[in-house]
Design a protein around this motif. Structure first.
Motif, mmCIF file in Angstrom:
data_model
loop_
_atom_site.group_PDB
_atom_site.id
_atom_site.type_symbol
_atom_site.label_atom_id
_atom_site.label_comp_id
_atom_site.label_asym_id
_atom_site.label_seq_id
_atom_site.Cartn_x
_atom_site.Cartn_y
_atom_site.Cartn_z
ATOM 1 N N CYS A 286 0.815 -1.216 0.000
ATOM 2 C CA CYS A 286 0.000 0.000 0.000
ATOM 3 C C CYS A 286 0.851 1.269 0.000
ATOM 4 N N PRO A 287 1.503 1.604 -1.127
ATOM 5 C CA PRO A 287 2.199 2.885 -1.229
ATOM 6 C C PRO A 287 1.283 3.950 -1.828
ATOM 7 N N LEU A 288 0.005 3.937 -1.448
ATOM 8 C CA LEU A 288 -1.034 4.732 -2.117
ATOM 9 C C LEU A 288 -1.662 5.738 -1.162
ATOM 10 N N GLY A 289 -2.934 6.077 -1.408
ATOM 11 C CA GLY A 289 -3.600 7.134 -0.687
ATOM 12 C C GLY A 289 -4.422 6.663 0.495
ATOM 13 N N PRO A 290 -5.235 7.569 1.048
ATOM 14 C CA PRO A 290 -5.919 7.285 2.313
ATOM 15 C C PRO A 290 -6.989 6.210 2.232
ATOM 16 N N ILE A 291 -7.664 6.083 1.082
ATOM 17 C CA ILE A 291 -8.730 5.087 0.987
ATOM 18 C C ILE A 291 -8.131 3.691 0.877
ATOM 19 N N ALA A 292 -7.081 3.550 0.081
ATOM 20 C CA ALA A 292 -6.396 2.266 -0.016
ATOM 21 C C ALA A 292 -5.860 1.839 1.343
ATOM 22 N N LEU A 293 -5.305 2.778 2.098
ATOM 23 C CA LEU A 293 -4.789 2.455 3.428
ATOM 24 C C LEU A 293 -5.918 2.072 4.373
ATOM 25 N N ALA A 294 -7.015 2.814 4.325
ATOM 26 C CA ALA A 294 -8.156 2.498 5.187
ATOM 27 C C ALA A 294 -8.697 1.102 4.886
ATOM 28 N N LEU A 323 -0.957 12.156 1.805
ATOM 29 C CA LEU A 323 -2.097 11.307 2.119
ATOM 30 C C LEU A 323 -3.093 12.010 3.036
ATOM 31 N N LEU A 324 -2.612 12.676 4.061
ATOM 32 C CA LEU A 324 -3.500 13.298 5.043
ATOM 33 C C LEU A 324 -4.200 14.544 4.507
ATOM 34 N N ASP A 325 -3.783 15.039 3.340
ATOM 35 C CA ASP A 325 -4.435 16.216 2.749
ATOM 36 C C ASP A 325 -5.887 15.945 2.383
ATOM 37 N N TYR A 326 -6.242 14.689 2.186
ATOM 38 C CA TYR A 326 -7.586 14.336 1.726
ATOM 39 C C TYR A 326 -8.443 13.707 2.830
ATOM 40 N N VAL A 327 -7.981 13.815 4.066
ATOM 41 C CA VAL A 327 -8.677 13.206 5.199
ATOM 42 C C VAL A 327 -9.238 14.298 6.094
ATOM 43 N N ALA A 328 -10.542 14.208 6.393
ATOM 44 C CA ALA A 328 -11.177 15.224 7.235
ATOM 45 C C ALA A 328 -10.683 15.159 8.674
ATOM 46 N N ASP A 329 -10.437 13.958 9.171
ATOM 47 C CA ASP A 329 -9.931 13.778 10.530
ATOM 48 C C ASP A 329 -8.757 12.810 10.491
ATOM 49 N N PRO A 330 -7.523 13.324 10.542
ATOM 50 C CA PRO A 330 -6.348 12.457 10.400
ATOM 51 C C PRO A 330 -6.065 11.590 11.623
ATOM 52 N N PRO A 343 -9.714 1.198 13.907
ATOM 53 C CA PRO A 343 -10.724 2.207 13.559
ATOM 54 C C PRO A 343 -12.112 1.751 13.993
ATOM 55 N N THR A 344 -12.923 2.684 14.430
ATOM 56 C CA THR A 344 -14.253 2.347 14.934
ATOM 57 C C THR A 344 -15.388 2.985 14.149
ATOM 58 N N LEU A 345 -15.072 3.904 13.235
ATOM 59 C CA LEU A 345 -16.128 4.516 12.430
ATOM 60 C C LEU A 345 -16.732 3.489 11.469
ATOM 61 N N PRO A 346 -17.992 3.651 11.102
ATOM 62 C CA PRO A 346 -18.611 2.715 10.157
ATOM 63 C C PRO A 346 -17.923 2.730 8.792
ATOM 64 N N GLY A 347 -18.060 1.642 8.064
ATOM 65 C CA GLY A 347 -17.484 1.546 6.722
ATOM 66 C C GLY A 347 -15.988 1.373 6.766
ATOM 67 N N LEU A 348 -15.287 2.104 5.913
ATOM 68 C CA LEU A 348 -13.830 2.010 5.853
ATOM 69 C C LEU A 348 -13.140 2.692 7.019
ATOM 70 N N GLY A 349 -13.887 3.456 7.807
ATOM 71 C CA GLY A 349 -13.324 4.030 9.018
ATOM 72 C C GLY A 349 -12.579 5.322 8.836
ATOM 73 N N VAL A 350 -12.688 5.926 7.660
ATOM 74 C CA VAL A 350 -12.015 7.197 7.403
ATOM 75 C C VAL A 350 -13.006 8.159 6.764
ATOM 76 N N ILE A 352 -13.377 11.121 4.275
ATOM 77 C CA ILE A 352 -12.670 11.793 3.195
ATOM 78 C C ILE A 352 -13.129 13.246 3.118
ATOM 79 N N ASP A 353 -12.172 14.145 2.945
ATOM 80 C CA ASP A 353 -12.474 15.570 2.775
ATOM 81 C C ASP A 353 -12.893 15.787 1.323
ATOM 82 N N GLU A 354 -14.184 15.715 1.069
ATOM 83 C CA GLU A 354 -14.682 15.775 -0.306
ATOM 84 C C GLU A 354 -14.336 17.096 -0.971
ATOM 85 N N LYS A 355 -14.376 18.169 -0.212
ATOM 86 C CA LYS A 355 -14.037 19.477 -0.782
ATOM 87 C C LYS A 355 -12.595 19.488 -1.281
#
Length: 382
Positions: A286-294, A323-330, A343-350, A352-355
């Protein structure tokens, strides 16, 4: 619940993200990308989503995976598999939100409370290797990964073998007997060359040697496995159970599916289960972004034979964006003594900062890996 909309976003430094929206407002995110072929994968994502997902129930995750992978006569390969992977991640993200649970809970629940991670420290050019490893050790990491060599002959010279050993010696000296380092060969050697290179590393006890031969020579990797006491790892360029099976039969100790390449969470979960039947461990690539890591972490927390997680926070590829540039809560990606907490949030647990994603879409030129050549002008593996 029905899927009503999907979008893709090409963002710096070299990532592609997809967004799936449902008629009741749930949104799932995925990361479908082949590094250096993001535009090609983007087209495949749109083809698959148009054909199989619009208007469908997002909670039929397995059925969608079957259709996306088998619903056309020509199947497989990194582009299609990566397109499926990102869409699969997004569907699991929606499923977790719909059932108000992290994905790892839907896959049987956690088997651990923290996940060990490693960081990449270079190795193509060894001059700064000592300082790079020391910096990561000071930050609390207990493991690193480095390249075994830069541009090199497929049958390494004595000088090149000495260079490989020198890198390993530095790593062992800095980390001490309690730390771990892995060595990535990137398929730069022939089988015979890999045998010699593995022998040069053996006195320094690496955690594993990665991709000693190219994936097209997986049927020969057993020769390397049998030649060394160092665990052999492979799998970042293998995209299905059927492609991983010959490596497992050859005795590899660690498989490394990439959840943005190998069919997403669904297929990577099955690869991990297959590996368990061969007493092999799993270390997701996983040398990729926040969703791949999540997505990788969701797999890690419910996989008994998990070993360690690669992650790209601060990696040299991340020029111009992080990577953290696209995460609402790092906070979800905060390290705790070289580990990720569950991680405890529902789904992938991250979140994403959609904006930020929308603002970054299309803002960078397409990334392509370097092309190396030997001194005689012939192609060299990167």
């Amino acid at each position: 619940m029905k899927i009503t909309r999907f979008e893709t976003f090409a963002v710096p430094p070299r990532w592609l993200m997809c967004r799936i929206e449902t008629d009741d407002g749930l949104v799932g995110w995925g990361e479908p990308v082949v590094e250096g072929r993001a535009d090609t994968v983007r087209t495949a994502v749109h083809e698959l989503a148009d054909q199989f997902l619009i208007g469908a129930d997002p909670l039929r995750v397995e059925d969608h995976w079957q259709l996306m992978t088998k619903g056309s006569f020509y199947r497989g390969g990194p582009v299609l598999s990566s397109a499926v992977a990102g869409l699969d991640q997004a569907l699991w993200d929606i499923a977790g939100q719909a059932y108000d649970a992290p994905v790892h809970q839907l896959l049987g629940g956690p088997v651990r409370e923290r996940v060990r991670a490693y960081c990449w420290v270079g190795g193509d050019e060894p001059a700064e290797l000592r300082d790079q490893i020391a910096e990561q050790a000071a930050a609390g990491f207990t493991a690193v990964k480095m390249n075994g060599a830069g541009r090199t002959n497929r049958l390494p010279t004595v000088a090149e073998l000495d260079g490989i050993a020198a890198r390993a010696s530095v790593a062992r000296e800095v980390l001490g007997p309690e730390g771990d380092f892995a060595v990535d060969f990137h398929g730069r050697f022939t089988v015979a060359g890999a045998v010699r290179a593995a022998a040069a590393l053996e006195p320094y006890g690496p955690m594993f040697v990665e991709e000693p031969v190219l994936p097209e020579y997986t049927h020969r990797i057993g020769r390397v496995v049998e030649s060394t006491t160092t665990p052999v790892a492979t799998g970042e360029r293998l995209y299905s159970r059927t492609e991983v099976l010959p490596a497992l039969r050859s005795g590899v100790a660690v498989v490394q599916p990439d959840l943005s390449h190998a069919g997403g969470i669904s297929e990577s979960r099955r690869i991990a289960s297959l590996a368990e039947t061969f007493d092999a461990l799993v270390a997701p690539h996983c040398p990729l972004g926040p969703i791949a890591l999540a997505a990788s972490l969701q797999l890690a927390f419910c996989t008994p034979n998990f070993l360690i997680q690669e992650q790209s926070i601060g990696i040299h590829y991340n020029n111009g964006s992080e990577l953290l540039d696209y995460v609402a809560d790092p906070e979800v990606f905060r390290f705790h003594a070289g580990h990720f907490a569950r991680p405890t949030l529902p789904g992938l647990g991250v979140r994403i900062d959609e904006k930020a994603v929308r603002a970054a879409d299309g803002s960078a030129a397409s990334w392509h890996n370097p092309v190396w050549r030997h001194g005689d002008g012939s192609f060299a593996e990167w």
